[in-house]
Design an enzyme around this catalytic site. Structure first.
Site, PDB file in Angstrom:
ATOM      1  N   SER A   1      15.980  52.178-108.941  1.00 33.93           N
ATOM      2  CA  SER A   1      17.345  52.000-109.437  1.00 33.93           C
ATOM      3  C   SER A   1      17.411  52.300-110.942  1.00 33.93           C
ATOM      4  O   SER A   1      17.144  53.420-111.363  1.00 33.93           O
ATOM      5  CB  SER A   1      17.826  50.588-109.114  1.00 33.93           C
ATOM      6  OG  SER A   1      19.229  50.473-109.282  1.00 33.93           O
TER       7      SER A   1
ATOM      8  N   ASP B   1      21.674  53.421 -97.790  1.00 29.09           N
ATOM      9  CA  ASP B   1      21.729  53.227 -99.233  1.00 29.09           C
ATOM     10  C   ASP B   1      23.142  53.445 -99.759  1.00 29.09           C
ATOM     11  O   ASP B   1      23.816  54.408 -99.371  1.00 29.09           O
ATOM     12  CB  ASP B   1      20.777  54.231 -99.904  1.00 29.09           C
ATOM     13  CG  ASP B   1      20.247  53.764-101.238  1.00 29.09           C
ATOM     14  OD1 ASP B   1      20.991  53.067-101.950  1.00 29.09           O
ATOM     15  OD2 ASP B   1      19.097  54.097-101.552  1.00 29.09           O
TER      16      ASP B   1
ATOM     17  N   HIS C   1      19.595  50.042-100.478  1.00 28.05           N
ATOM     18  CA  HIS C   1      19.232  50.338-101.865  1.00 28.05           C
ATOM     19  C   HIS C   1      17.865  49.766-102.223  1.00 28.05           C
ATOM     20  O   HIS C   1      17.110  50.390-102.949  1.00 28.05           O
ATOM     21  CB  HIS C   1      20.317  49.768-102.783  1.00 28.05           C
ATOM     22  CG  HIS C   1      20.075  50.028-104.233  1.00 28.05           C
ATOM     23  ND1 HIS C   1      19.892  51.301-104.746  1.00 28.05           N
ATOM     24  CD2 HIS C   1      19.977  49.178-105.303  1.00 28.05           C
ATOM     25  CE1 HIS C   1      19.705  51.227-106.061  1.00 28.05           C
ATOM     26  NE2 HIS C   1      19.735  49.959-106.422  1.00 28.05           N
TER      27      HIS C   1
END
Length: 504
Positions: free
Chosen positions: A211, A417, A464
């Site tokens: 991320s 995601d 994610h």
């Protein structure tokens, strides 16, 4: 510059760790904030220290044992001594872990470091792992053991400066222009990483970032060239220039958005939807031609630009902070066993309630909705193609003596995601084009060293947080990438030995 020092104390055992007297999150409640008021106040008053919360997470790792600390260290409440994650015989080892605070230059600047080393083996390669925004290295607890089964590797996981259990120095931006503000915000993190690398005397390594950690890994690769063997970006934030545009380079994304990070039930996220292959379809498949914007409410934009983060709310709500955090942890970790869910909730709360620091960099790097102010897609073609400066001396300024000849870049996304895989696909194209241009003007030696390229991987039954949603598949992909890198390292070592033998 102070040397790194072991902060975890001397010998001890796992049963000596205090049992966290925290409120339990009910399994049956379906409320948005499932932790009750009384339980929240109880945890706020009695919660364990952040280092203990981290060590309780580490205790879930099988096989690995803690290295014995310095005999001069004195156990304390924060550092109670050595802990074994498992008393079972290590079938892939032996392997030991160590947790340390690594001092950097300047005031109140230390990085929290977790490392795993295979005992009695020569270290051929190094893997460094960076977490996402506001998180900490403990969230990788399901990855540390499987990926250190690979021979020849040493693993480091770091809490970024101002996050996790690293120190929380005051965050300042001095620049007035937007570009300068972005430079300062990125440098806050990547300069600390580079200083840590020098302290550890690591010449080259593989860098994995999740991320926000992925975004900053790209920034590091561009600012400090010549030190990476491979770049692995797990659901990196900030890749597309316009995530809601639909054109030849960037197809229209799925409906999953940034809000899903806080609202989606993780049990649903970790179910297969058969979407993995469709997410890898070629960019430009959408027939739309008009960019579509999804506006965010004015209050959200105001809070974002005013640097009011979710962690600010946790701190301001005091005894209600654990209840507020339970709204995220009860969904994010509900696919895990009960004890692990509770341990991660305690760990997350221990991080979120700490003084604000690195979190304040967010609005300088990202606009509301996690859209990068300096998109990765506009820079990715330069990763692995930077001039490598010499080390300056007192007499001579730095001069350019070589240029990077590329290294592999791996984009990894979850099947479900909310980060759009189209960004990775578009980046793959730009990296391939950069390689082709470099080869057209490369010298024979540069062509022989050319190692650039990119690929996109989709992990099934994951969102994610793919490293935690489906760790088995994520770890298997990662182990394959590490094995591929080690083969390249050993090959280069043999070639260097041959060149030396020829010269002599």
């Amino acid at each position: 510059m102070a040397p790194a020092n072991d902060s975890q104390g001397a010998t001890g055992s796992q049963e000596h760790l205090p049992t966290p007297p925290t409120g339990r999150i009910p399994q049956t409640k379906k409320a948005f904030f499932p932790l009750g008021y009384k339980e929240a106040a109880f945890q706020w008053w009695h919660s364990v220290t952040p280092p203990i919360a981290e060590r309780n997470v580490i205790a879930h790792i099988p096989y690995l044992r803690e290295a014995i600390g310095s005999l001069e260290s004195t156990p304390s409440a924060d550092h109670p001594g050595a802990v074994q994650s498992s008393a079972r015989t290590d079938p892939y080892g032996p392997r030991t872990w160590r947790s340390m605070m690594v001092p950097l230059s300047g005031k109140n600047r230390e990085l929290n470091e977790f490392s795993v080393q295979r005992d009695g083996e020569e270290v051929d390669d190094t893997l460094v792992m960076l977490h996402g925004y506001g998180a900490g290295l403990g969230f990788f607890y399901k990855n540390f053991e499987p990926i250190t089964r690979n021979e020849g590797w040493k693993l480091y996981a770091l809490d970024m400066l101002g996050m996790g259990n690293s120190t929380r120095p005051t965050f300042h931006i001095k620049s007035k222009d937007p570009a300068g503000k972005i430079d300062e915000a990125e440098s806050w993190f990547v300069d600390a990483l580079e200083e840590w690398r020098k302290i550890r005397k690591i010449e080259k390594f593989t860098l994995l970032g999740h991320s926000m950690g992925g975004y900053l890994a790209v920034s590091y690769a561009l600012k400090y060239p010549g030190h990476l063997n491979k770049l692995i970006l797990a659901s990196p934030v900030g890749v597309p220039e316009d995530p809601y545009a639909a054109n030849a380079d960037m197809p229209e994304p799925q409906e999953s958005t940034f809000q899903d990070e806080f609202t989606v039930d993780q049990e649903a996220t970790t179910r297969s939807t058969g979407n993995a292959n469709s997410r890898l379809s070629s960019p430009g498949s959408s027939g739309a031609s008009t960019p579509k914007k999804r506006p965010y409410p004015g209050w959200l934009t105001w809070l974002w630009d005013a640097n009011v983060s979710p962690f600010s709310i946790v701190r301001l709500t005091g005894p209600l902070g654990p209840r507020f955090v339970s709204g995220w942890t009860s969904r994010r970790f509900n696919h895990l066993p009960e004890e692990e869910r509770q341990t991660l909730h305690d760990y997350a709360y221990s991080l979120f309630r700490q003084p604000g620091s690195g979190e304040y960099a967010l609005p300088y790097l990202l606009a509301p909705g996690a859209h990068a102010r300096r998109p990765v897609i506009n820079r990715i073609q330069d990763v692995g193609r930077q001039p490598i400066p010499t080390t300056p001396s007192d007499e001579t300024p730095p001069t350019t003596v070589a240029k990077e000849t590329g290294f592999p870049i791996v984009f990894m996304y979850g099947e479900n995601d909310w980060m759009d895989v189209a960004g990775g696909l578009a980046a793959e194209v730009k990296v391939r084009e950069a390689r082709e241009r470099a080869l057209q003007t490369a010298t024979p030696e540069e062509k022989a060293r050319e190692n650039g390229g990119a690929k996109v991987i989709v992990v099934t039954r994951a969102g994610h947080h793919l490293y935690l949603d489906n760790p088995d598949e994520f770890n298997e992909y990662l182990r394959e990438e590490l094995e591929d890198t080690r083969r390249q390292t050993l090959k280069e070592r043999v070639e260097q030995a041959k060149r030396k033998a020829t010269l002599t």
